[in-house]
Design a protein around this motif. Sequence first.
Motif, PDB file in Angstrom:
ATOM      1  N   GLY A  50       0.811  -1.224   0.000  1.00 24.90           N
ATOM      2  CA  GLY A  50       0.000   0.000   0.000  1.00 24.90           C
ATOM      3  C   GLY A  50       0.838   1.265   0.000  1.00 24.90           C
ATOM      4  N   LEU A  51       2.084   1.178   0.483  1.00 24.57           N
ATOM      5  CA  LEU A  51       2.926   2.363   0.605  1.00 24.57           C
ATOM      6  C   LEU A  51       3.634   2.651  -0.715  1.00 24.57           C
ATOM      7  CD1 LEU A  51       4.232   1.492   4.149  1.00 24.57           C
ATOM      8  CD2 LEU A  51       2.652   3.349   3.561  1.00 24.57           C
ATOM      9  N   ASP A  89      -4.601  -3.188   1.995  1.00 22.66           N
ATOM     10  CA  ASP A  89      -4.121  -4.369   2.720  1.00 22.66           C
ATOM     11  C   ASP A  89      -5.175  -5.482   2.752  1.00 22.66           C
ATOM     12  OD1 ASP A  89      -2.053  -2.887   5.400  1.00 22.66           O
ATOM     13  OD2 ASP A  89      -1.862  -2.944   3.225  1.00 22.66           O
ATOM     14  N   SER A 107      -0.269  -4.612   7.412  1.00 21.89           N
ATOM     15  CA  SER A 107      -0.081  -4.413   8.841  1.00 21.89           C
ATOM     16  C   SER A 107      -0.876  -5.498   9.563  1.00 21.89           C
ATOM     17  CB  SER A 107      -0.611  -3.032   9.243  1.00 21.89           C
ATOM     18  OG  SER A 107       0.134  -2.015   8.607  1.00 21.89           O
ATOM     19  N   ASN A 162       6.490  -1.885  10.379  1.00 20.18           N
ATOM     20  CA  ASN A 162       5.829  -0.625  10.063  1.00 20.18           C
ATOM     21  C   ASN A 162       6.351   0.405  11.056  1.00 20.18           C
ATOM     22  OD1 ASN A 162       4.074   1.395   9.313  1.00 20.18           O
ATOM     23  ND2 ASN A 162       2.225   0.129   9.450  1.00 20.18           N
ATOM     24  N   ARG A 165       3.590   4.030  16.020  1.00 19.45           N
ATOM     25  CA  ARG A 165       2.640   4.956  15.392  1.00 19.45           C
ATOM     26  C   ARG A 165       2.528   6.238  16.213  1.00 19.45           C
ATOM     27  NH1 ARG A 165       0.087   1.644  11.664  1.00 19.45           N
ATOM     28  NH2 ARG A 165      -1.509   3.200  11.214  1.00 19.45           N
ATOM     29  N   ARG A 186      -8.718   8.919  11.685  1.00 19.09           N
ATOM     30  CA  ARG A 186      -8.791   7.705  10.875  1.00 19.09           C
ATOM     31  C   ARG A 186      -7.963   6.630  11.535  1.00 19.09           C
ATOM     32  NH1 ARG A 186      -4.498   4.393   8.602  1.00 19.09           N
ATOM     33  NH2 ARG A 186      -5.544   2.956   7.215  1.00 19.09           N
ATOM     34  N   MET A 188      -6.856   2.248  11.262  1.00 16.84           N
ATOM     35  CA  MET A 188      -6.887   1.081  10.392  1.00 16.84           C
ATOM     36  C   MET A 188      -8.163   0.302  10.706  1.00 16.84           C
ATOM     37  SD  MET A 188      -2.966  -0.264  10.279  1.00 16.84           S
ATOM     38  CE  MET A 188      -2.551  -0.051  12.005  1.00 16.84           C
ATOM     39  N   PHE A 209      -6.084   2.427   3.860  1.00 15.73           N
ATOM     40  CA  PHE A 209      -4.981   3.387   3.695  1.00 15.73           C
ATOM     41  C   PHE A 209      -5.084   4.129   2.371  1.00 15.73           C
ATOM     42  CE2 PHE A 209      -0.999   5.110   4.928  1.00 15.73           C
ATOM     43  CZ  PHE A 209      -0.259   5.283   3.773  1.00 15.73           C
ATOM     44  N   ASN A 226       0.458   7.140  12.143  1.00 16.11           N
ATOM     45  CA  ASN A 226       1.378   6.276  11.412  1.00 16.11           C
ATOM     46  C   ASN A 226       2.802   6.590  11.853  1.00 16.11           C
ATOM     47  OD1 ASN A 226       0.996   4.272   9.117  1.00 16.11           O
ATOM     48  ND2 ASN A 226      -0.710   5.683   8.751  1.00 16.11           N
ATOM     49  N   PHE A 253       4.509  -5.498  10.177  1.00 16.37           N
ATOM     50  CA  PHE A 253       3.959  -5.957   8.908  1.00 16.37           C
ATOM     51  C   PHE A 253       4.123  -7.475   8.885  1.00 16.37           C
ATOM     52  CE2 PHE A 253       3.112  -2.071   6.933  1.00 16.37           C
ATOM     53  CZ  PHE A 253       4.212  -1.265   6.699  1.00 16.37           C
TER      54      PHE A 253
HETATM   55  C1  TK8 Z   1      -0.226   0.439   3.998  1.00 10.02           C
HETATM   56  C2  TK8 Z   1      -0.693   0.272   5.423  1.00 10.02           C
HETATM   57  C3  TK8 Z   1      -0.132   1.336   6.336  1.00 10.02           C
HETATM   58  C4  TK8 Z   1      -0.756   1.285   7.717  1.00 10.02           C
HETATM   59  C5  TK8 Z   1      -2.081   2.036   7.727  1.00 10.02           C
HETATM   60  O1  TK8 Z   1      -0.805  -0.487   3.159  1.00 10.02           O
HETATM   61  O2  TK8 Z   1      -3.031   1.510   7.139  1.00 10.02           O
HETATM   62  O3  TK8 Z   1      -2.117   3.141   8.295  1.00 10.02           O
HETATM   63  O4  TK8 Z   1       0.104   1.827   8.690  1.00 10.02           O
HETATM   64  O5  TK8 Z   1       1.243   1.148   6.417  1.00 10.02           O
HETATM   65  O6  TK8 Z   1      -0.291  -0.983   5.928  1.00 10.02           O
END
Ligand code: TK8
Length: 349
Positions: A50-51, A89, A107, A162, A165, A186, A188, A209, A226, A253
């Motif tokens: 996703g990044l 994801d 994640s 990852n 946060r 927001r 996850m 994401f 994040n 991850f």
């Molecule tokens: C990216 C995510 C991201 C995660 C989120 O695909 O969703 O905030 O921290 O790194 O996995």
Amino acid sequence: MKKLFGLLSMVLLITVLAACGNSGAESSSGEGESASGDSGEAKTIKAGIGLNSDHPQYKGLLKFKEIVEEKTDGAIKVDTYHSGQLGDDRSMTEALQLGTQEVVIPSTAPLANFVPEFSVFDIPFLFPNEQVADEVLDGEVGQELLGKLEEQNLVGLSYWENGFRDLTNSERAVASIDDFDGLKIRTMENDLHLDAFKALGANPTPMAFTELFTAMQQGTVDGQENPYATIYLQKFYEVQDHVSNTHHIYSPFVFLMSKSFYDGLTEDQQKIVKDAAVEAGKHERKLNREANEKYLKQLQEEGMEYTEISDEARQEMVDAVAPVIEDYKSKIGEETVDKVYQAIEDAQK
Ligand code: TK8
């Protein structure tokens, strides 16, 4: 005449079939097995994240590609996709289950929707530092949890990072629990995250994401959380003004492979992809830690206001989420939670 023709074509057919039968036998018997260990046709791994391509996660994926293509002499090719090109994801994990994609590195938070025990790693304020996290994830408990993914047609090959946060938002500086009041955050797609932010007084909303940047740009949400590397490399400073070192959750991850693809590999190939996922993971962790250290400073240079959370203020947050953690122990599984807490204690001895 017809009889003769029929006879001739039958003889011809038997000869052709015999020739085909022979090649099958070869691969199943292992004789003449090439590096690919099968028909020699190259296998392709479609790997999505996703990044974006600047993130250590993508650098790690390129490392995985390099190792696998080299060690299999190209019998396995790895096509890499970043920035959610193949989905988020959750949708990419579903694609692995369907066998339409081979690799994703999500994640643990959204992965808990597939295997609830993975929420154990999303307990707020669980890991004191990265070194303890490594020991627990790479240790017995972490590996045992990877094993649970097979029930979901997924193979967990290793843990990548990852990171810790931290909260950002466009409304106000967050220095203590009171500053969370009503902030639209927001999170996850994970119920523990949602309930933890509710307990802090925020107004959380789960979101993929891939939708996050636009949601911040349009003000659908005030903020998000994040690691610094993601906040900087995904240019969140363009739509966020404040960052606080809440360090409220350490996010791992998980390097996932589709079980149907993995089962189709030879033993040699399975070992190569497993070792490559571990080696590339170590590489990614190293890059990620360097990045997180570097990028907080650059976020401030980009104009974000940084707020340091005091130990007292953080303790207030720990106390506020404690009832939520207690509540989730049974949902996650007491045994798993106890094992992880024990492993964390042991890792600090
Ligand atoms: C990216 C995510 C991201 C995660 C989120 O695909 O969703 O905030 O921290 O790194 O996995």
